[in-house]
Design a protein around this motif. Sequence first.
Motif, short mmCIF file in Angstrom:
data_model
loop_
_atom_site.label_atom_id
_atom_site.label_comp_id
_atom_site.label_asym_id
_atom_site.label_seq_id
_atom_site.Cartn_x
_atom_site.Cartn_y
_atom_site.Cartn_z
N TRP A 179 0.82 -1.22 0.00
CA TRP A 179 0.00 0.00 0.00
C TRP A 179 0.85 1.26 0.00
CZ3 TRP A 179 -4.40 -0.83 -1.93
CH2 TRP A 179 -5.04 -2.06 -1.73
N ALA A 190 3.77 3.38 -5.01
CA ALA A 190 3.07 4.34 -5.87
C ALA A 190 2.21 3.58 -6.88
CB ALA A 190 4.08 5.23 -6.57
N GLN A 191 1.29 4.30 -7.53
CA GLN A 191 0.36 3.65 -8.46
C GLN A 191 1.10 2.93 -9.59
OE1 GLN A 191 -2.95 3.27 -8.32
NE2 GLN A 191 -3.20 2.36 -10.35
N ASP A 192 2.14 3.55 -10.15
CA ASP A 192 2.85 2.91 -11.27
C ASP A 192 3.59 1.65 -10.81
OD1 ASP A 192 4.64 4.50 -9.83
OD2 ASP A 192 5.88 4.96 -11.57
N ARG A 237 2.59 -0.35 -8.26
CA ARG A 237 1.57 -1.40 -8.05
C ARG A 237 1.07 -1.96 -9.38
NH1 ARG A 237 -2.34 1.25 -5.99
NH2 ARG A 237 -1.27 3.11 -5.25
N ARG A 282 -10.72 -2.72 2.39
CA ARG A 282 -9.68 -2.04 3.17
C ARG A 282 -10.16 -0.71 3.73
NH1 ARG A 282 -4.79 1.23 2.04
NH2 ARG A 282 -3.37 0.72 3.75
N ASP A 283 -10.77 0.12 2.89
CA ASP A 283 -11.18 1.44 3.36
C ASP A 283 -12.42 1.38 4.23
OD1 ASP A 283 -9.03 2.68 2.25
OD2 ASP A 283 -10.08 3.54 0.55
N SER A 329 -6.49 7.17 2.39
CA SER A 329 -6.26 5.88 1.73
C SER A 329 -4.98 5.94 0.91
CB SER A 329 -7.48 5.57 0.86
OG SER A 329 -7.39 4.28 0.28
N ASN A 330 -4.70 4.85 0.21
CA ASN A 330 -3.52 4.87 -0.66
C ASN A 330 -3.75 5.81 -1.85
OD1 ASN A 330 -5.42 2.65 -1.48
ND2 ASN A 330 -4.10 2.65 -3.27
N LEU A 331 -2.66 6.29 -2.41
CA LEU A 331 -2.74 7.18 -3.57
C LEU A 331 -3.18 6.40 -4.79
CD1 LEU A 331 0.50 9.17 -2.85
CD2 LEU A 331 -1.84 10.03 -2.69
N ARG A 332 -3.99 7.02 -5.64
CA ARG A 332 -4.57 6.31 -6.78
C ARG A 332 -3.90 6.64 -8.11
NH1 ARG A 332 -9.55 4.76 -4.12
NH2 ARG A 332 -8.70 4.32 -2.08
N ALA A 364 -0.56 8.83 -8.29
CA ALA A 364 0.82 9.31 -8.24
C ALA A 364 1.82 8.20 -8.56
CB ALA A 364 1.13 9.89 -6.87
N THR A 365 2.76 8.52 -9.42
CA THR A 365 3.88 7.63 -9.71
C THR A 365 4.94 7.80 -8.62
OG1 THR A 365 5.06 9.31 -10.96
CG2 THR A 365 3.53 7.92 -12.19
N ARG A 366 5.91 6.89 -8.63
CA ARG A 366 6.99 6.99 -7.64
C ARG A 366 7.72 8.32 -7.76
NH1 ARG A 366 7.93 5.86 -2.81
NH2 ARG A 366 6.86 3.89 -3.28
N LEU A 389 5.56 10.98 -6.26
CA LEU A 389 5.45 10.78 -4.83
C LEU A 389 6.71 11.27 -4.11
CD1 LEU A 389 3.39 9.55 -2.96
CD2 LEU A 389 4.39 7.31 -3.37
N ASP A 403 -6.15 3.87 -16.91
CA ASP A 403 -5.24 4.65 -17.76
C ASP A 403 -5.92 5.91 -18.30
OD1 ASP A 403 -6.91 3.05 -19.37
OD2 ASP A 403 -5.43 2.84 -20.96
#
Lengths: 183, 183
Positions: A97, A100-102, A104, A133-134, B57-60, B62-64, B67, B102
Motif C-alpha cells: 500500500w 506508488a500507483q505505477d 503497483r 480495506r477502506d 487511503s492509498n494514492l490512486r 501518483a507515480t513513484r 510521490l 489509464d
Amino acid sequence: MRNRFAFVGGSSGKWHVTSMQSVRGDELAPVSHVDVATAANAPAAPSAGWRIDGQISNLRYATRMELTALRSRQEPLGRPQALVAAMIPIRKTAGWWDLAQDERRAIFEDTSRHTEIGMRYLPAIARQLYHSRDLGEPFDFVTWFEYSRSDRQAFDELLGLLRATREWEFVEREIDIRLELQS
Amino acid sequence: MRNRFAFVGGSSGKWHVTSMQSVRGDELAPVSHVDVATAANAPAAPSAGWRIDGQISNLRYATRMELTALRSRQEPLGRPQALVAAMIPIRKTAGWWDLAQDERRAIFEDTSRHTEIGMRYLPAIARQLYHSRDLGEPFDFVTWFEYSRSDRQAFDELLGLLRATREWEFVEREIDIRLELQS
C-alpha cells in the motif's frame, strides 16, 4: 452504502461450506455456511462466525483495452449452472500500500499478469471483486468466484497461477473458502 | 476505521466558517463552524448541519517520481502558522468512474497536471485528501487545505488553475468552504 455487500459466515445460509483453508496468516473462525446480502440488510456477525463487508468500486488497474476485453468475455454472478463458489478474503502488506500507483500496476499486470490470467478462464469462472480495506475490515479484498462443478479443476489451476506471481509475495493473509449452493 | 475522519458542520467547532459557496451542483446546508475528528469520536450530524466522513487511503494516481517529489516538499496539517483552511467536498460524474485507470490517469495528470499544479504551491499550502465515495457519502472526496493568511491569494490561484482543467469537466458537485481557526 450503494454497492456495499456483507459476507456472513455462520451455521446457516444459502451457500454450504465444503472446505475452508488458511493459506497465509491468521485463520478465520470455521463456519458451515455463508450468506451474501446487501450490507444494509445483512445481520451482524453470528456469535460463532464472522461478517466481512466489501464495496463494489471502480477498477484500480485495468486499462481501457483490458476492460474492453474483460467485458466482452466475462459473465455475471448468479448463473443457473454456477452451483459452486469460492470466497477468497485477502490482505496485502503495508509495503504494497506504500507503493506508488505505477509500481503497483507494474507488479499487478506487467510482472504478474493478473488480468491476463483471469481472462484465460472466462467466461467459465465468473468473478466479482469487493473492496474492504477502506471500510476498516481485517481484509483488503474479498473476491467471489462462481463456476460449474466441472470447472473446479480449472479454478484450482487459476488460483495456482495467481499464487505463484510476484504480486502474491505482497499477500500477508489469505483464506480459501469453497462453497456449494444448498440444494 | 483506522484513518477515517469526520467533518461536522454546525453551530460550534474549532474552525469558524468565513464563506461557503456552492461552485457546482446542490448546495450544502450553511453552517457557522466545522469540526474535524476521528470518525469513531465524532458526533452525528447536527439537526441544522451535516457530517461528511472521509478515509485517508492509498494514492490512486501518483507515480513513484511524483510521490518522491511531493514528499520532499509537502508539510503536514496543523502547522502553527496555518490559521486559515479550505474544505472542498467534490463529487465526480458517473462517466468519470466508468473510465479505465489509464484514462483517468491521463486526464488527471497528463492533460490536467493535477499533481504538478499542487506542487507549485508547496510547502505553503498543505493538503490532505479524504476518500468518501466508497463510504456511501454524497461526495467522492473531501480535500482539506491549510495555509497562512498571507497565502490566501495563492490558494485562490491554485483553485482557479485546477478548476480550469479538463479533469474539472467531470466534477458535478463542488462546495467551497473557507475557514479560520477560532481564536
